[in-house]
Write a protein that holds these residues in place. Structure first.
Motif, PDB file in Angstrom:
ATOM      1  N   THR A 137       0.843  -1.200   0.000  1.00  0.00           N
ATOM      2  CA  THR A 137       0.000   0.000   0.000  1.00  0.00           C
ATOM      3  C   THR A 137       0.875   1.245   0.000  1.00  0.00           C
ATOM      4  OG1 THR A 137      -0.098   0.174   2.420  1.00  0.00           O
ATOM      5  CG2 THR A 137      -1.754  -1.219   1.346  1.00  0.00           C
ATOM      6  N   GLU A 138       0.272   2.343  -0.427  1.00  0.00           N
ATOM      7  CA  GLU A 138       0.926   3.667  -0.352  1.00  0.00           C
ATOM      8  C   GLU A 138      -0.117   4.708   0.029  1.00  0.00           C
ATOM      9  OE1 GLU A 138       3.256   6.891  -3.204  1.00  0.00           O
ATOM     10  OE2 GLU A 138       2.890   4.850  -3.924  1.00  0.00           O
ATOM     11  N   PRO A 139       0.031   5.382   1.190  1.00  0.00           N
ATOM     12  CA  PRO A 139       1.063   5.154   2.208  1.00  0.00           C
ATOM     13  C   PRO A 139       0.762   3.872   3.005  1.00  0.00           C
ATOM     14  CG  PRO A 139      -0.492   6.803   2.963  1.00  0.00           C
ATOM     15  CD  PRO A 139      -0.892   6.461   1.553  1.00  0.00           C
ATOM     16  N   TRP A 140       1.401   3.736   4.173  1.00  0.00           N
ATOM     17  CA  TRP A 140       1.232   2.549   4.998  1.00  0.00           C
ATOM     18  C   TRP A 140      -0.208   2.453   5.499  1.00  0.00           C
ATOM     19  CZ3 TRP A 140      -0.651   2.813   9.913  1.00  0.00           C
ATOM     20  CH2 TRP A 140      -0.623   4.067  10.539  1.00  0.00           C
ATOM     21  N   ALA A 141      -0.591   1.252   5.910  1.00  0.00           N
ATOM     22  CA  ALA A 141      -1.952   1.061   6.434  1.00  0.00           C
ATOM     23  C   ALA A 141      -2.011  -0.235   7.229  1.00  0.00           C
ATOM     24  CB  ALA A 141      -2.969   1.019   5.297  1.00  0.00           C
ATOM     25  N   HIS A 142      -2.936  -0.260   8.203  1.00  0.00           N
ATOM     26  CA  HIS A 142      -3.287  -1.506   8.877  1.00  0.00           C
ATOM     27  C   HIS A 142      -4.235  -2.270   7.948  1.00  0.00           C
ATOM     28  CE1 HIS A 142      -1.404   0.023  12.442  1.00  0.00           C
ATOM     29  NE2 HIS A 142      -2.291   1.002  12.595  1.00  0.00           N
ATOM     30  N   ILE A 143      -3.991  -3.568   7.779  1.00  0.00           N
ATOM     31  CA  ILE A 143      -4.735  -4.365   6.808  1.00  0.00           C
ATOM     32  C   ILE A 143      -5.667  -5.340   7.528  1.00  0.00           C
ATOM     33  CG2 ILE A 143      -4.560  -5.920   4.831  1.00  0.00           C
ATOM     34  CD1 ILE A 143      -3.392  -3.172   4.325  1.00  0.00           C
ATOM     35  N   LEU A 144      -6.925  -5.378   7.044  1.00  0.00           N
ATOM     36  CA  LEU A 144      -7.880  -6.401   7.454  1.00  0.00           C
ATOM     37  C   LEU A 144      -8.408  -7.079   6.200  1.00  0.00           C
ATOM     38  CD1 LEU A 144      -8.260  -3.850   9.609  1.00  0.00           C
ATOM     39  CD2 LEU A 144     -10.005  -5.372  10.530  1.00  0.00           C
ATOM     40  N   ILE A 145      -8.512  -8.392   6.231  1.00  0.00           N
ATOM     41  CA  ILE A 145      -9.081  -9.135   5.106  1.00  0.00           C
ATOM     42  C   ILE A 145     -10.273  -9.918   5.629  1.00  0.00           C
ATOM     43  CG2 ILE A 145      -8.684 -10.911   3.363  1.00  0.00           C
ATOM     44  CD1 ILE A 145      -5.794 -10.124   3.265  1.00  0.00           C
ATOM     45  N   ILE A 150      -4.686  -8.549   9.689  1.00  0.00           N
ATOM     46  CA  ILE A 150      -3.565  -9.283   9.119  1.00  0.00           C
ATOM     47  C   ILE A 150      -2.238  -8.709   9.575  1.00  0.00           C
ATOM     48  CG2 ILE A 150      -2.439 -10.000   6.982  1.00  0.00           C
ATOM     49  CD1 ILE A 150      -5.113 -11.344   7.561  1.00  0.00           C
ATOM     50  N   GLY A 151      -2.103  -7.387   9.560  1.00  0.00           N
ATOM     51  CA  GLY A 151      -0.846  -6.749   9.936  1.00  0.00           C
ATOM     52  C   GLY A 151      -0.786  -5.342   9.379  1.00  0.00           C
ATOM     53  N   THR A 152       0.407  -4.767   9.385  1.00  0.00           N
ATOM     54  CA  THR A 152       0.625  -3.399   8.921  1.00  0.00           C
ATOM     55  C   THR A 152       1.650  -3.422   7.797  1.00  0.00           C
ATOM     56  OG1 THR A 152       0.184  -2.533  11.140  1.00  0.00           O
ATOM     57  CG2 THR A 152       1.326  -1.071   9.608  1.00  0.00           C
ATOM     58  N   THR A 153       1.335  -2.716   6.721  1.00  0.00           N
ATOM     59  CA  THR A 153       2.271  -2.665   5.605  1.00  0.00           C
ATOM     60  C   THR A 153       3.471  -1.770   5.958  1.00  0.00           C
ATOM     61  OG1 THR A 153       1.027  -0.811   4.647  1.00  0.00           O
ATOM     62  CG2 THR A 153       0.471  -3.027   3.895  1.00  0.00           C
ATOM     63  N   PRO A 154       4.638  -2.143   5.445  1.00  0.00           N
ATOM     64  CA  PRO A 154       4.893  -3.268   4.529  1.00  0.00           C
ATOM     65  C   PRO A 154       4.873  -4.609   5.256  1.00  0.00           C
ATOM     66  CG  PRO A 154       6.947  -2.138   5.070  1.00  0.00           C
ATOM     67  CD  PRO A 154       5.861  -1.329   5.697  1.00  0.00           C
ATOM     68  N   PHE A 168     -11.084  -6.082   1.469  1.00  0.00           N
ATOM     69  CA  PHE A 168      -9.883  -5.509   2.061  1.00  0.00           C
ATOM     70  C   PHE A 168     -10.256  -4.210   2.770  1.00  0.00           C
ATOM     71  CE2 PHE A 168      -8.541  -8.135  -1.428  1.00  0.00           C
ATOM     72  CZ  PHE A 168      -7.363  -8.734  -0.999  1.00  0.00           C
ATOM     73  N   THR A 169      -9.756  -4.048   3.998  1.00  0.00           N
ATOM     74  CA  THR A 169      -9.984  -2.825   4.781  1.00  0.00           C
ATOM     75  C   THR A 169      -8.647  -2.200   5.111  1.00  0.00           C
ATOM     76  OG1 THR A 169     -11.980  -3.792   5.755  1.00  0.00           O
ATOM     77  CG2 THR A 169     -11.049  -1.851   6.847  1.00  0.00           C
ATOM     78  N   PHE A 170      -8.550  -0.870   4.911  1.00  0.00           N
ATOM     79  CA  PHE A 170      -7.305  -0.142   5.139  1.00  0.00           C
ATOM     80  C   PHE A 170      -7.553   0.961   6.171  1.00  0.00           C
ATOM     81  CE2 PHE A 170      -7.575  -1.618   0.769  1.00  0.00           C
ATOM     82  CZ  PHE A 170      -6.426  -2.377   0.651  1.00  0.00           C
ATOM     83  N   GLN A 171      -6.667   1.022   7.166  1.00  0.00           N
ATOM     84  CA  GLN A 171      -6.800   2.012   8.230  1.00  0.00           C
ATOM     85  C   GLN A 171      -5.503   2.807   8.343  1.00  0.00           C
ATOM     86  OE1 GLN A 171      -7.738  -0.382  11.647  1.00  0.00           O
ATOM     87  NE2 GLN A 171      -9.893  -0.622  11.106  1.00  0.00           N
ATOM     88  N   ASN A 172      -5.653   4.133   8.179  1.00  0.00           N
ATOM     89  CA  ASN A 172      -4.547   5.076   8.340  1.00  0.00           C
ATOM     90  C   ASN A 172      -5.151   6.334   8.949  1.00  0.00           C
ATOM     91  OD1 ASN A 172      -2.826   7.443   7.610  1.00  0.00           O
ATOM     92  ND2 ASN A 172      -1.548   5.901   6.631  1.00  0.00           N
TER      93      ASN A 172
END
Length: 280
Positions: A137-145, A150-154, A168-172
């Motif tokens: 992802t760009e920028p970073w994000a907490h990932i939920l599937i 799941i974790g935090t990118t990268p 997919f859920t992205f949290q920033n």
């Protein structure tokens, strides 16, 4: 001259009998001493056993401590191989998850908390319906599937998913919560999510200045230091100034667009213009 009586001499048989009595008396004395010694030794033996029982656990404890310390050193040395996060099963609820077969060494299943990252699974051969996915992802994000963290990118692991549609859920903190459904096919090997593609980038300028509220949430005092990212759709705008009449209006934005809102509180006017960022 009186005559003295001479003592009667013992016959050989009497002498032999006297020596026998002497030997018997000595033997009895030895038996008495042996009995006393054995009784004293039995009294001391429990004390020695109790002492040895007391000191034995100490050595065992030291051995256990050394073993545990060695195990901790092994884990901290970073020798764990690269892992694959297996997210092929639906995780909407812990009770809906089917039981997975365990390795032969396992004696009981391991449960994964619903609100914690998935445990990494050892690499295993790809199944026909599974895909190894590299997600960035760009920028970073907490990932939920599918609702599971799941974790935090990268991410440091490869994701293993079943072929099909996944949410997919992205949290920033700089963005609203972004949700996107994507179909993962056999040809998919990596996906890159640009978070700005899912929101509108809104720049607000207020004359002379004002307190800015969007959807009843206070965003700050103009000029704002950070950009405002909004999900596609309609949003309520409210701007106040202590000496001027407030402005209330609504705006509609689309994903991926960049706009500029010019708000003149002196005239109670709102104008929507193409934004001009630095470097454009």
């Amino acid at each position: 001259i009186g005559e003295h009586e001479q003592p009667a001499l013992k016959t050989p048989a009497q002498q032999r009998r006297g020596r026998s009595y002497l030997y018997l008396a000595g033997f009895i004395v030895l038996l008495v001493f042996a009995a006393i010694y054995l009784r004293t030794d039995e009294t001391r033996q429990p004390e020695t056993s109790a002492l040895s029982d007391t000191t034995q656990p100490s050595g065992t404890s030291e051995d256990t401590t050394v073993t545990l310390k060695a195990a901790e050193d092994t884990l901290s040395a970073g020798t764990v191989p690269e892992r694959i996060i297996d997210v092929r099963e639906e995780s909407s609820s812990a009770t809906d998850q089917p039981n997975k077969p365990l390795p032969a060494k396992e004696s009981s299943p391991r449960s994964v908390p619903q609100d914690s990252p998935l445990q990494a699974q050892d690499p295993q051969p790809n199944l026909p319906d599974s895909i190894d996915l590299y997600l960035t992802t760009e920028p970073w994000a907490h990932i939920l599937i599918n609702g599971q963290r799941i974790g935090t990118t990268p991410l440091k692991s490869v994701l293993r998913l079943a072929a099909g549609e996944h949410e997919f859920t992205f949290q920033n903190p700089a963005f609203p919560v972004i949700m996107n459904k994507r179909t993962i096919a056999d040809s998919t090997s990596n996906i890159h999510f640009l978070l700005t593609d899912f929101v509108a980038d809104v720049e607000l300028r207020v004359i002379p200045w004002g307190e800015i509220y969007i959807d009843d949430e206070h965003r700050g005092t103009s000029p704002l230091a950070d950009p405002v990212y909004l999900l596609p759709g309609s949003h309520k705008l409210y701007v106040t100034h202590p000496a001027l009449a407030p402005l209330t209006d609504s705006i509609t934005v689309s994903a991926g667009e960049t706009i500029q809102l010019m708000i003149d509180l002196n005239k109670s006017e709102l104008a929507v213009l193409p934004a001009k960022r630095s470097g454009q």
